[in-house]
Design a protein around this motif. Sequence first.
Motif, mmCIF file in Angstrom:
data_model
loop_
_atom_site.group_PDB
_atom_site.id
_atom_site.type_symbol
_atom_site.label_atom_id
_atom_site.label_comp_id
_atom_site.label_asym_id
_atom_site.label_seq_id
_atom_site.Cartn_x
_atom_site.Cartn_y
_atom_site.Cartn_z
ATOM 1 N N SER A 165 0.831 -1.209 0.000
ATOM 2 C CA SER A 165 0.000 0.000 0.000
ATOM 3 C C SER A 165 0.867 1.261 0.000
ATOM 4 O O SER A 165 0.554 2.237 -0.686
ATOM 5 N N CYS A 166 1.958 1.234 0.763
ATOM 6 C CA CYS A 166 2.862 2.390 0.770
ATOM 7 C C CYS A 166 3.497 2.588 -0.600
ATOM 8 O O CYS A 166 3.642 3.727 -1.075
ATOM 9 N N TYR A 167 3.872 1.482 -1.226
ATOM 10 C CA TYR A 167 4.472 1.593 -2.562
ATOM 11 C C TYR A 167 3.487 2.199 -3.556
ATOM 12 O O TYR A 167 3.856 3.071 -4.356
ATOM 13 N N LEU A 168 2.241 1.742 -3.544
ATOM 14 C CA LEU A 168 1.249 2.246 -4.491
ATOM 15 C C LEU A 168 1.054 3.750 -4.346
ATOM 16 O O LEU A 168 0.949 4.481 -5.333
ATOM 17 N N GLY A 169 1.023 4.238 -3.107
ATOM 18 C CA GLY A 169 0.862 5.663 -2.897
ATOM 19 C C GLY A 169 2.051 6.464 -3.398
ATOM 20 O O GLY A 169 1.895 7.474 -4.096
ATOM 21 N N LEU A 228 11.691 9.106 -2.448
ATOM 22 C CA LEU A 228 11.621 9.845 -3.708
ATOM 23 C C LEU A 228 10.242 10.472 -3.903
ATOM 24 O O LEU A 228 10.124 11.612 -4.369
ATOM 25 N N GLY A 229 9.210 9.726 -3.566
ATOM 26 C CA GLY A 229 7.863 10.276 -3.664
ATOM 27 C C GLY A 229 7.664 11.459 -2.739
ATOM 28 O O GLY A 229 7.034 12.462 -3.112
ATOM 29 N N LEU A 230 8.215 11.370 -1.523
ATOM 30 C CA LEU A 230 8.106 12.475 -0.578
ATOM 31 C C LEU A 230 8.860 13.700 -1.078
ATOM 32 O O LEU A 230 8.357 14.833 -0.991
ATOM 33 N N PHE A 231 10.052 13.501 -1.616
ATOM 34 C CA PHE A 231 10.825 14.630 -2.150
ATOM 35 C C PHE A 231 10.099 15.293 -3.316
ATOM 36 O O PHE A 231 10.192 16.509 -3.508
ATOM 37 N N GLU A 232 9.369 14.508 -4.101
ATOM 38 C CA GLU A 232 8.674 15.061 -5.255
ATOM 39 C C GLU A 232 7.537 15.987 -4.842
ATOM 40 O O GLU A 232 7.264 16.984 -5.505
ATOM 41 N N VAL A 233 6.865 15.658 -3.745
ATOM 42 C CA VAL A 233 5.740 16.489 -3.303
ATOM 43 C C VAL A 233 6.131 17.419 -2.158
ATOM 44 O O VAL A 233 5.328 18.260 -1.754
ATOM 45 N N ALA A 234 7.364 17.297 -1.645
ATOM 46 C CA ALA A 234 7.774 18.111 -0.504
ATOM 47 C C ALA A 234 7.754 19.603 -0.772
ATOM 48 O O ALA A 234 7.497 20.381 0.156
#
Length: 489
Positions: free
Chosen positions: A216-220, A272-278
């Motif tokens: 689930s974490c990966y999908l998000g 990486l996902g967090l950095f993209e939306v950070a």
Amino acid sequence: MSGSIRMPPGARPDTLPAVPRQRTRRPRWARPDPVDELAARLDDFIAAAVHPDEIAALLESDGLSDDQIRERYGVKNSFALAEELYERVERRYSEPDGPVHDPWQVGLLGCLLRGLVFALPGLGYVLGAPLLAGPQDDFGLPAGTVPLLAGALCGWTWNQGLAHRAYSWLGLGDRTAARRTLLRGAPAGALLGSLVAAAVAGTGDPAAIAFAAGQSCYLGAATALLVMGRERTLLAALLPMAVGAVLALIHPVPDAARLALLSGSLAVVAVLGLFEVAPTVRAPKGRGAVLDMRLPPRGRDQPQRTRSQTTTGGPHLSASFPYALFGLATGTLVLYAAVGDTPAAVALTLSMGPAEWLLYRFRSGSLAGLRSSRTPRAFRRTTAFKVAECLAVYLAALLALTLATGVTGVRLAGLLLLGVVLWTGLLLQSFGAVLGAAAVCSAAALAQTIALATHTGSPHWIAPIVHGTAAIAQAALVCGLLGRATAHR
């Protein structure tokens, strides 16, 4: 991507003359025909229109109500006025001075890369299989299968709706709002998927719950990266896990190494996902709301913009519900195919890359048809040929991928029909007719679920019958939209 036709961004360029809102009152004997006045002002646009509906869409987009049209022009509504204007102006199709702007031109390599990124996470199940060792469950499936399937379905549903909402903000030119949407929605979806998996598994399978939570974490996180166009970044993060899975098929890999590869890839993707939306954390809420018309459409997830969607109010939450429902329905159909034959489901997932590229090819070809066709009948014939060509190429690609897995007979027929359902569903989304696609796919998923639960008919024949019926229904919906010029703008 309701079944109504809406004017997308760029359909009415700034060079078009404005529809007159006021006119000077003159004596009746000296007043010219207001319809002729309007026809003169909109001459270039009307002359290039393939169908009166294009003119009606322009009139409505400029805010003319039926009452105003009856008072000013003496006809009952915008469609009647559009037909009158269409008859009064001779057809002309002048070639533009420079290159024609085509927002649907994309490279094949990028779409194939997306298909590969969609398929690579499946190798994670190869690495994780020994960690889920145990007796079969009550359905005769390997240990941990049901929690993983429940978490995956929840994640696909949530993230399909989340991606639609983020793409809506991107279509409005507000990247900050898109990032903010992903920053809030992705963790919520991960938590929801984990809770659903835990509820299904109960307390007796902690390994399956942990695996489903990681899924689930990966999908998000992957949704955030894909929406923001970071396919290559996601691919790089998945490569170590993919290489480890391939090695595990050749030579035994210790459980500690399997766990390290899985958790390491998940951690990298999440960061990486967090950095993209950070950046949205530091950006003020009022910034980033300037409309950027250079943003191209982003395939199946990005809706067409309507007049009700402004940078002030933003897209409505309810508009994302049909996309979430479509994700749930198609996810259910694909999971049934995966449970029956995993290699075939991998082929279906890989085919999503060519499917996306061919969808762009069709939309690009339909725009070219608008410029070259002289009558509505000729335009319908052009689009019908183009959609048949693209669908045939997609089925050929899916057939080649499926035959490579060794699938034949009834299973092959069912998989090809499912490919038709998925591709026509994506096409309906791009037309803005997502409600029709969601309704058909939901009915198909429900019918297959009931048939399997009640043991109705032969399991081998259930999928081809359900998929064939859904394919026919969606093909009919597509045919109903092919001739509407405003659906292709």
